[in-house]
Design a protein around this motif. Structure first.
Motif, PDB file in Angstrom:
ATOM      1  N   THR A 192       2.591   1.670  -3.301  1.00 26.42           N
ATOM      2  CA  THR A 192       1.650   2.126  -4.327  1.00 26.42           C
ATOM      3  C   THR A 192       1.311   3.600  -4.156  1.00 26.42           C
ATOM      4  O   THR A 192       1.295   4.377  -5.114  1.00 26.42           O
ATOM      5  CB  THR A 192       0.368   1.288  -4.269  1.00 26.42           C
ATOM      6  OG1 THR A 192       0.700  -0.099  -4.449  1.00 26.42           O
ATOM      7  CG2 THR A 192      -0.615   1.721  -5.338  1.00 26.42           C
ATOM      8  N   VAL A 193       1.020   3.973  -2.897  1.00 29.15           N
ATOM      9  CA  VAL A 193       0.710   5.375  -2.628  1.00 29.15           C
ATOM     10  C   VAL A 193       1.900   6.270  -2.956  1.00 29.15           C
ATOM     11  O   VAL A 193       1.753   7.377  -3.482  1.00 29.15           O
ATOM     12  CB  VAL A 193       0.277   5.548  -1.154  1.00 29.15           C
ATOM     13  CG1 VAL A 193       0.124   7.022  -0.809  1.00 29.15           C
ATOM     14  CG2 VAL A 193      -1.034   4.820  -0.897  1.00 29.15           C
ATOM     15  N   CYS A 246       4.136   5.754  -5.279  1.00 30.20           N
ATOM     16  CA  CYS A 246       4.172   5.925  -6.739  1.00 30.20           C
ATOM     17  C   CYS A 246       3.095   6.890  -7.220  1.00 30.20           C
ATOM     18  O   CYS A 246       3.342   7.716  -8.109  1.00 30.20           O
ATOM     19  CB  CYS A 246       3.998   4.560  -7.420  1.00 30.20           C
ATOM     20  SG  CYS A 246       5.384   3.426  -7.164  1.00 30.20           S
ATOM     21  N   LEU A 247       1.892   6.792  -6.623  1.00 32.11           N
ATOM     22  CA  LEU A 247       0.810   7.704  -7.013  1.00 32.11           C
ATOM     23  C   LEU A 247       1.142   9.143  -6.650  1.00 32.11           C
ATOM     24  O   LEU A 247       0.855  10.075  -7.415  1.00 32.11           O
ATOM     25  CB  LEU A 247      -0.492   7.274  -6.344  1.00 32.11           C
ATOM     26  CG  LEU A 247      -1.078   5.936  -6.800  1.00 32.11           C
ATOM     27  CD1 LEU A 247      -2.324   5.595  -5.992  1.00 32.11           C
ATOM     28  CD2 LEU A 247      -1.401   5.979  -8.286  1.00 32.11           C
ATOM     29  N   ILE A 248       1.749   9.347  -5.475  1.00 29.28           N
ATOM     30  CA  ILE A 248       2.141  10.693  -5.072  1.00 29.28           C
ATOM     31  C   ILE A 248       3.175  11.261  -6.045  1.00 29.28           C
ATOM     32  O   ILE A 248       3.094  12.421  -6.459  1.00 29.28           O
ATOM     33  CB  ILE A 248       2.692  10.676  -3.638  1.00 29.28           C
ATOM     34  CG1 ILE A 248       1.560  10.408  -2.634  1.00 29.28           C
ATOM     35  CG2 ILE A 248       3.378  12.000  -3.301  1.00 29.28           C
ATOM     36  CD1 ILE A 248       2.031  10.279  -1.208  1.00 29.28           C
ATOM     37  N   GLN A 249       4.141  10.429  -6.418  1.00 30.34           N
ATOM     38  CA  GLN A 249       5.172  10.894  -7.346  1.00 30.34           C
ATOM     39  C   GLN A 249       4.571  11.241  -8.705  1.00 30.34           C
ATOM     40  O   GLN A 249       4.901  12.267  -9.299  1.00 30.34           O
ATOM     41  CB  GLN A 249       6.255   9.829  -7.505  1.00 30.34           C
ATOM     42  CG  GLN A 249       7.364  10.242  -8.462  1.00 30.34           C
ATOM     43  CD  GLN A 249       8.422   9.177  -8.612  1.00 30.34           C
ATOM     44  OE1 GLN A 249       8.500   8.267  -7.791  1.00 30.34           O
ATOM     45  NE2 GLN A 249       9.227   9.282  -9.642  1.00 30.34           N
ATOM     46  N   ARG A 250       3.678  10.373  -9.198  1.00 29.49           N
ATOM     47  CA  ARG A 250       3.059  10.636 -10.491  1.00 29.49           C
ATOM     48  C   ARG A 250       2.213  11.905 -10.446  1.00 29.49           C
ATOM     49  O   ARG A 250       2.232  12.714 -11.381  1.00 29.49           O
ATOM     50  CB  ARG A 250       2.194   9.441 -10.911  1.00 29.49           C
ATOM     51  CG  ARG A 250       1.536   9.599 -12.277  1.00 29.49           C
ATOM     52  CD  ARG A 250       0.812   8.347 -12.689  1.00 29.49           C
ATOM     53  NE  ARG A 250       1.734   7.223 -12.807  1.00 29.49           N
ATOM     54  CZ  ARG A 250       1.352   5.995 -13.141  1.00 29.49           C
ATOM     55  NH1 ARG A 250       0.066   5.746 -13.374  1.00 29.49           N
ATOM     56  NH2 ARG A 250       2.239   5.035 -13.232  1.00 29.49           N
ATOM     57  N   SER A 251       1.472  12.088  -9.364  1.00 26.31           N
ATOM     58  CA  SER A 251       0.676  13.306  -9.212  1.00 26.31           C
ATOM     59  C   SER A 251       1.565  14.543  -9.146  1.00 26.31           C
ATOM     60  O   SER A 251       1.259  15.572  -9.748  1.00 26.31           O
ATOM     61  CB  SER A 251      -0.186  13.214  -7.950  1.00 26.31           C
ATOM     62  OG  SER A 251      -0.905  14.403  -7.743  1.00 26.31           O
ATOM     63  N   GLN A 279      -1.543  17.060  -1.996  1.00 26.47           N
ATOM     64  CA  GLN A 279      -1.736  17.260  -3.425  1.00 26.47           C
ATOM     65  C   GLN A 279      -1.703  18.752  -3.713  1.00 26.47           C
ATOM     66  O   GLN A 279      -2.422  19.520  -3.083  1.00 26.47           O
ATOM     67  CB  GLN A 279      -3.071  16.650  -3.877  1.00 26.47           C
ATOM     68  CG  GLN A 279      -3.360  16.854  -5.356  1.00 26.47           C
ATOM     69  CD  GLN A 279      -4.689  16.247  -5.773  1.00 26.47           C
ATOM     70  OE1 GLN A 279      -5.425  15.755  -4.928  1.00 26.47           O
ATOM     71  NE2 GLN A 279      -4.994  16.325  -7.047  1.00 26.47           N
ATOM     72  N   SER A 283       0.828  -1.212   0.000  1.00 27.59           N
ATOM     73  CA  SER A 283       0.000   0.000   0.000  1.00 27.59           C
ATOM     74  C   SER A 283       0.858   1.255   0.000  1.00 27.59           C
ATOM     75  O   SER A 283       0.622   2.191  -0.777  1.00 27.59           O
ATOM     76  CB  SER A 283      -0.936  -0.003   1.204  1.00 27.59           C
ATOM     77  OG  SER A 283      -1.803  -1.117   1.175  1.00 27.59           O
ATOM     78  N   GLN A 319      -1.921  12.458   2.488  1.00 27.88           N
ATOM     79  CA  GLN A 319      -1.518  12.619   1.086  1.00 27.88           C
ATOM     80  C   GLN A 319      -1.679  14.093   0.717  1.00 27.88           C
ATOM     81  O   GLN A 319      -2.750  14.653   0.872  1.00 27.88           O
ATOM     82  CB  GLN A 319      -2.366  11.727   0.169  1.00 27.88           C
ATOM     83  CG  GLN A 319      -2.015  11.864  -1.303  1.00 27.88           C
ATOM     84  CD  GLN A 319      -2.832  10.917  -2.174  1.00 27.88           C
ATOM     85  OE1 GLN A 319      -3.715  10.237  -1.682  1.00 27.88           O
ATOM     86  NE2 GLN A 319      -2.571  10.937  -3.462  1.00 27.88           N
TER      87      GLN A 319
END
Length: 529
Positions: free
Chosen positions: A55-56, A58-63, A369, A52, A367
């Motif tokens: 994954t989070v 990677c999502l933070i980096q992509r965002s 953003q 988890s 998180q």
């Protein structure tokens, strides 16, 4: 009842005193042994936690990457349209006004090196424009003169110079040359020139001005970029024309193959050879590109900061899980011993179990953003901004429904700024915009196109209604009473209907109509047939 109670007493006595005690303890230990289940449960928890958080992360980096791409693209767009482009608008206006001042006798007197009125005008123009280093005027035969006057070789042929191309061009628009070596100074320079036309419409020659690229580059030193990178302007060949470090001027910086991938407009490319992100904005005239490069190392350092923090937290969470696992395993072992001991002495209340185990699992997940919302409204005038104009104009063309495009330019606005200050200039621009919004209502959308230029999109195909709307706005501005009694504000406007041509052709048509309104005496609306 006696028969039923006797076996219970017998069983109780056997549990405490008889030989069956050892087998009963083995059964209890076997049934209550939970090490395997505990290990599996914590293994699943730890695996889920790692997956988890990874994954989070990677999502933070992509965002973050998408966010920074949007920030950098907006930064380049704003710098190109609100800063760099605005430096060249007054220079083009100066060139246009100066060329309109020149007629045949004035040009002939200047070329004969007489003390003509044209020389005086050019000297004054040069003195008030630090972004211009020299001015040259020539006729169609190649005779020329410069301000300031600098000698050249006797075999010098002016018709071979890049700025002379305006004499052979039918276009009345400003032409920007590639950078070349000035024959008089021996320095690299860029010229912008325009065809000199007589009142009868016949070409007389060329008026050209050399840009002071070092002076135009100085403001870039105060530039605050969102990411650590390099900001500059290059021509189609990839040579630097504007840079905060003037020692980099004319240095080849961008590979032509990469420039070939740059479409008209703005976008983002990645250069694998230099390992940099390249954000760009392209101008149509001049054919230049605003470039903002960020290295992969700097980009990754900015986008992976939050993700790295989350990854650092994984070992900490694993350590906490291991401590909890050891603590729970110890507690379970103690609980089994206590349960066995209580069963030995027969004192256990199953209806009210003791709270021997208390597991409290707390997980926190934050998180962050960052979102960049590009404002669609110009802060000064309250009109829609240039980005909204580009989007709405594209939508109108894609929709295929008839509409009119109008371009408005305040007359003598530079004089208002110079004489009364930029605050007064802002007030004038804001007031003119308010008059337009009040007059147009819901019949048209108004935009700040750039500087003192405004634009409007009028849906429909009623030519008279569109002209009347612009005329009503012009009259409101012309007759407005200002606090300064001697202040008179007017504007010139060009108007044209979309005839299925491209966006660039439509803008060029209406822009030409605006120039016609200017040349016809200003304070009027000119319709592009």
């Amino acid at each position: 009842m006696k028969i039923d109670s006797l076996p219970q007493k017998s069983a109780r006595f056997e549990t405490i005193q008889g030989p069956p005690i050892a087998p009963m303890n083995d059964i209890i230990s076997k049934e209550l042994h939970c090490n395997t289940q505990l290990n599996i449960s914590f293994g699943v928890i730890i695996l889920t936690l790692v997956i988890s958080m990874a994954t989070v992360s990677c999502l933070i980096q992509r965002s973050a990457e998408q966010t920074y791409h949007a920030i950098a693209t907006t930064f380049v767009h704003n710098m190109a349209t609100q800063f760099i482009e605005q430096q060249f608008k007054p220079l083009e206006y100066t060139l246009n006004e100066t060329s309109n001042f020149i007629d045949g006798p004035k040009l002939a007197g200047f070329l004969d090196k007489e003390q003509s009125s044209l020389r005086t005008v050019l000297i004054q123009t040069l003195s008030i424009n630090p972004s211009i280093t020299s001015i040259v005027a020539s006729d169609l035969q190649g005779h020329f003169n410069t301000v300031p006057f600098l000698p050249v070789a006797t075999d010098f042929d002016a018709t071979t110079r890049p700025w002379y191309r305006s004499s052979t061009s039918r276009s009345l628009f400003v032409n920007y040359s590639d950078h070349y070596t000035n024959a008089q100074t021996g320095q690299q320079t860029v010229s912008f020139s325009q065809l000199i036309v007589s009142q009868d419409g016949y070409p007389l020659g060329t008026l050209a001005m050399d840009l002071n690229l070092e002076h135009l580059s100085y403001p870039l030193r105060q530039l605050k970029s969102p990411l650590k990178g390099e900001f500059y302007v290059v021509d189609r060949a990839g040579d630097i024309l504007l840079h905060s470090d003037v020692s980099n001027l004319f240095r080849h910086s961008v590979d032509p193959a990469l420039i070939g991938k740059m479409t008209n407009g703005e976008d983002h490319l990645h250069d694998p050879q230099t390992q940099t992100h390249v954000y760009y904005y392209s101008f149509s005239n001049p054919d230049w590109f605003v470039i903002y490069t960020v290295s992969d190392a700097d980009f990754n350092s900015a986008t992976r900061a939050d993700a790295y923090l989350l990854l650092i937290a994984i070992p900490v969470c694993l350590l906490i899980c291991l401590l909890c696992w050891g603590s729970l395993r110890n507690c379970f072992n103690k609980m089994i011993i206590q349960i066995v001991a209580m069963l030995r002495i027969g004192r256990i209340d199953l209806d009210k179990p003791d709270n021997l185990l208390r597991q409290e699992i707390q997980s926190g997940h934050d998180q962050m953003q960052e979102a960049v919302t590009a404002s669609t409204t110009d802060a000064l005038t309250g009109l829609f901004n240039r980005r909204s104009f580009d989007q709405d104009l594209r939508a109108c063309v894609d929709n295929g429904q008839p509409f009119f495009l109008g371009m408005v330019d305040l007359d003598n606005f530079k004089a208002i700024n110079d004489k009364r200050g930029h605050l007064m200039g802002d007030t004038v621009l804001k007031t003119v915009a308010q008059e337009g919004m009040q007059g147009a209502g819901k019949r048209a959308n108004l935009y700040r196109y750039g500087g003192e230029e405004l634009a409007l999109l009028i849906p429909g195909d009623n030519k008279n209604s569109a002209i009347a709307l612009l005329e009503h706005w012009r009259q409101r501005v012309e007759t407005r009473q200002w606090r300064e009694a001697d202040l008179v504000v007017t504007f010139s406007a060009g108007l044209g209907q979309w005839q299925q041509e491209s966006i660039s052709q439509l803008i060029e048509k209406v822009d030409q109509s605006l120039y016609e309104a200017k040349r016809s005496g200003k304070n009027r609306v000119h319709y592009a047939d």
